[in-house]
Write a protein that holds these residues in place. Structure first.
Motif, PDB file in Angstrom:
ATOM      1  N   THR A 280      42.281  45.657  71.273  1.00 61.82           N
ATOM      2  CA  THR A 280      40.944  46.173  71.542  1.00 61.82           C
ATOM      3  C   THR A 280      41.048  47.685  71.687  1.00 61.82           C
ATOM      4  O   THR A 280      41.794  48.182  72.541  1.00 61.82           O
ATOM      5  CB  THR A 280      40.356  45.575  72.831  1.00 61.82           C
ATOM      6  N   ALA A 281      40.319  48.414  70.852  1.00 67.44           N
ATOM      7  CA  ALA A 281      40.394  49.872  70.871  1.00 67.44           C
ATOM      8  C   ALA A 281      39.325  50.431  71.801  1.00 67.44           C
ATOM      9  O   ALA A 281      38.173  49.984  71.801  1.00 67.44           O
ATOM     10  CB  ALA A 281      40.205  50.437  69.467  1.00 67.44           C
ATOM     11  N   VAL A 282      39.716  51.398  72.615  1.00 72.11           N
ATOM     12  CA  VAL A 282      38.780  52.041  73.540  1.00 72.11           C
ATOM     13  C   VAL A 282      39.166  53.508  73.701  1.00 72.11           C
ATOM     14  O   VAL A 282      40.339  53.841  73.824  1.00 72.11           O
ATOM     15  CB  VAL A 282      38.772  51.325  74.910  1.00 72.11           C
ATOM     16  N   GLU A 283      38.175  54.380  73.648  1.00 74.15           N
ATOM     17  CA  GLU A 283      38.434  55.792  73.919  1.00 74.15           C
ATOM     18  C   GLU A 283      38.358  56.034  75.418  1.00 74.15           C
ATOM     19  O   GLU A 283      37.422  55.598  76.092  1.00 74.15           O
ATOM     20  CB  GLU A 283      37.418  56.691  73.221  1.00 74.15           C
ATOM     21  N   LEU A 284      39.346  56.704  75.956  1.00 81.75           N
ATOM     22  CA  LEU A 284      39.370  57.057  77.373  1.00 81.75           C
ATOM     23  C   LEU A 284      39.588  58.557  77.493  1.00 81.75           C
ATOM     24  O   LEU A 284      40.488  59.100  76.862  1.00 81.75           O
ATOM     25  CB  LEU A 284      40.500  56.328  78.111  1.00 81.75           C
ATOM     26  N   PRO A 285      38.803  59.236  78.308  1.00 77.71           N
ATOM     27  CA  PRO A 285      39.030  60.673  78.500  1.00 77.71           C
ATOM     28  C   PRO A 285      40.287  60.910  79.321  1.00 77.71           C
ATOM     29  O   PRO A 285      40.789  60.016  80.013  1.00 77.71           O
ATOM     30  CB  PRO A 285      37.783  61.120  79.264  1.00 77.71           C
ATOM     31  N   VAL A 286      40.795  62.114  79.250  1.00 81.09           N
ATOM     32  CA  VAL A 286      41.865  62.533  80.154  1.00 81.09           C
ATOM     33  C   VAL A 286      41.239  62.756  81.528  1.00 81.09           C
ATOM     34  O   VAL A 286      40.205  63.412  81.645  1.00 81.09           O
ATOM     35  CB  VAL A 286      42.524  63.836  79.661  1.00 81.09           C
ATOM     36  N   ASP A 287      41.835  62.167  82.548  1.00 85.75           N
ATOM     37  CA  ASP A 287      41.374  62.444  83.906  1.00 85.75           C
ATOM     38  C   ASP A 287      42.101  63.698  84.414  1.00 85.75           C
ATOM     39  O   ASP A 287      43.335  63.757  84.371  1.00 85.75           O
ATOM     40  CB  ASP A 287      41.678  61.277  84.840  1.00 85.75           C
ATOM     41  N   ARG A 288      41.356  64.663  84.891  1.00 85.28           N
ATOM     42  CA  ARG A 288      41.944  65.947  85.279  1.00 85.28           C
ATOM     43  C   ARG A 288      41.968  66.155  86.791  1.00 85.28           C
ATOM     44  O   ARG A 288      42.309  67.242  87.254  1.00 85.28           O
ATOM     45  CB  ARG A 288      41.180  67.092  84.590  1.00 85.28           C
ATOM     46  N   THR A 289      41.636  65.118  87.542  1.00 90.45           N
ATOM     47  CA  THR A 289      41.541  65.268  88.991  1.00 90.45           C
ATOM     48  C   THR A 289      42.643  64.541  89.744  1.00 90.45           C
ATOM     49  O   THR A 289      43.175  65.040  90.737  1.00 90.45           O
ATOM     50  CB  THR A 289      40.165  64.756  89.474  1.00 90.45           C
ATOM     51  N   GLY A 290      43.018  63.355  89.288  1.00 93.41           N
ATOM     52  CA  GLY A 290      44.000  62.565  90.033  1.00 93.41           C
ATOM     53  C   GLY A 290      43.342  61.742  91.122  1.00 93.41           C
ATOM     54  O   GLY A 290      42.129  61.520  91.121  1.00 93.41           O
ATOM     55  N   VAL A 291      44.129  61.282  92.062  1.00 94.60           N
ATOM     56  CA  VAL A 291      43.617  60.382  93.100  1.00 94.60           C
ATOM     57  C   VAL A 291      42.555  61.080  93.951  1.00 94.60           C
ATOM     58  O   VAL A 291      42.663  62.272  94.257  1.00 94.60           O
ATOM     59  CB  VAL A 291      44.792  59.876  93.975  1.00 94.60           C
ATOM     60  N   ARG A 292      41.510  60.329  94.296  1.00 99.11           N
ATOM     61  CA  ARG A 292      40.461  60.837  95.178  1.00 99.11           C
ATOM     62  C   ARG A 292      40.353  59.906  96.390  1.00 99.11           C
ATOM     63  O   ARG A 292      40.473  58.691  96.261  1.00 99.11           O
ATOM     64  CB  ARG A 292      39.084  60.829  94.518  1.00 99.11           C
ATOM     65  N   VAL A 293      40.065  60.476  97.532  1.00 95.27           N
ATOM     66  CA  VAL A 293      39.881  59.702  98.764  1.00 95.27           C
ATOM     67  C   VAL A 293      38.563  60.137  99.394  1.00 95.27           C
ATOM     68  O   VAL A 293      38.315  61.345  99.567  1.00 95.27           O
ATOM     69  CB  VAL A 293      41.028  59.905  99.756  1.00 95.27           C
ATOM     70  N   ALA A 294      37.715  59.171  99.746  1.00 94.30           N
ATOM     71  CA  ALA A 294      36.444  59.469 100.403  1.00 94.30           C
ATOM     72  C   ALA A 294      36.261  58.522 101.577  1.00 94.30           C
ATOM     73  O   ALA A 294      36.692  57.362 101.534  1.00 94.30           O
ATOM     74  CB  ALA A 294      35.284  59.329  99.418  1.00 94.30           C
ATOM     75  N   ALA A 295      35.644  58.990 102.611  1.00 90.51           N
ATOM     76  CA  ALA A 295      35.374  58.147 103.769  1.00 90.51           C
ATOM     77  C   ALA A 295      34.278  57.137 103.429  1.00 90.51           C
ATOM     78  O   ALA A 295      33.343  57.440 102.695  1.00 90.51           O
ATOM     79  CB  ALA A 295      34.948  59.003 104.959  1.00 90.51           C
ATOM     80  N   LEU A 296      34.409  55.937 103.990  1.00 91.22           N
ATOM     81  CA  LEU A 296      33.381  54.924 103.813  1.00 91.22           C
ATOM     82  C   LEU A 296      32.344  55.050 104.921  1.00 91.22           C
ATOM     83  O   LEU A 296      32.675  55.405 106.054  1.00 91.22           O
ATOM     84  CB  LEU A 296      34.006  53.525 103.858  1.00 91.22           C
TER      85      LEU A 296
END
Length: 296
Positions: A280-296
């Motif tokens: 299955t072919a899918v285009e994925l962008p390059v992620d330029r941020t890395g891991v993110r953490v946010a409070a719930l």
């Protein structure tokens, strides 16, 4: 106390950059974490990864193990945990699913300590993952160069983050077949000819230039003699597809330990006439941020 940790998938090697090059991709695991007084409760959710019935729901879960290790390193209490894991990255496909889980746990441990991930976080992640290319990409985003530094008999994992050229548009061909990284690695010879090693060094240098500065050189810059052909018995359809694409001037490689195929395109498409049966072919962008953490 609770956090949402979002971690990108990753691709590694990128041809000749064996165990060194990694790149983050825009496909994300999302872990929702809440602190409990005691115990561990894990809720795995199939958000696109396929069957998650083999995902552990106890202390052996990679996120839990990594979080415990990070808390130990940071000297913070390691409480009871509730994890809601949105499993999006296909498992055992060469897209860094295990590295993403480890990075999620390490980042959650840092969040509990009130800190942002740093170089020591890479060391913790690589310790659990086994090597640093996928882990560094998921931690820092973009393109990474990872290596093991040895000084005075003490080794440590290091990584340098670079910005991939904005014109690069990765396309992934993901098969139903799974592959064991350890089994694929077991097919590699202990020694390679000196000429192949020299070839790989030159192509890795060229590949780095192509990935960051001149995508027009991606085809020669992704040519490999170190690992892909040796692994063909583990996933012949994957290696066949890589060859098909390269014959059509597409810079295609095996993604990580396989069996996914990574095509580094500049238009986000694969050429007509390529047999994608079983993929299955899918285009994925390059992620330029890395891991993110946010409070719930």
């Amino acid at each position: 106390m609770g956090f949402r940790v979002t971690v990108p998938a990753s691709t590694a090697n990128l041809g000749p950059g064996f165990d060194t090059f990694g790149m983050a991709l825009g496909l994300f695991e999302v872990i929702e974490l809440r602190v409990l007084d005691e115990g561990v409760l894990i809720e795995p959710i199939d958000a696109g990864a396929g069957d998650v019935s083999d995902v552990p729901t106890d202390e052996s879960h990679l996120v839990v193990r990594a979080l415990r290790r990070a808390c130990e390193h940071l000297d913070v209490p390691c409480p009871g945990l509730y994890l809601r894991c949105h499993n999006t990255i296909p498992h055992a496909r060469g897209l860094g699913s295990s590295a993403a889980a480890v990075v999620a746990g390490v980042a959650a441990g840092y969040a509990l300590a009130g800190k942002s991930v740093d170089a020591a976080a890479l060391e913790l992640a690589a310790e659990l993952e086994g090597h640093a290319d996928n882990a560094a990409a998921s931690l820092f985003g973009g393109l990474v160069l990872a290596w093991q530094d040895v000084r005075a008999g003490v080794s440590s994992w290091r990584a340098e983050r670079l910005d991939p050229h904005p014109g690069i548009r990765p396309v992934l061909a993901v098969p139903e077949q799974r592959s064991s990284t350890s089994a694929a690695r077991g097919l590699l010879p202990e020694h390679v000819p000196h000429g192949d090693a020299a070839f790989a060094a030159g192509r890795a240098a060229l590949g780095l230039h192509a990935l960051t500065t001149d995508p027009g050189l991606l085809l020669p810059g992704t040519e490999d003699r170190l690992h892909q052909d040796y692994r063909e018995p583990a996933y012949p359809a994957t290696v066949h597809l890589v060859r098909q694409l390269r014959e059509r001037d597409v810079a295609a490689v095996v993604s990580g330990g396989g069996p996914t195929v990574l095509a580094l395109t500049t238009d986000g498409a694969l050429p007509e006439g390529v047999d994608l049966t079983g993929f299955t072919a899918v285009e994925l962008p390059v992620d330029r941020t890395g891991v993110r953490v946010a409070a719930l």
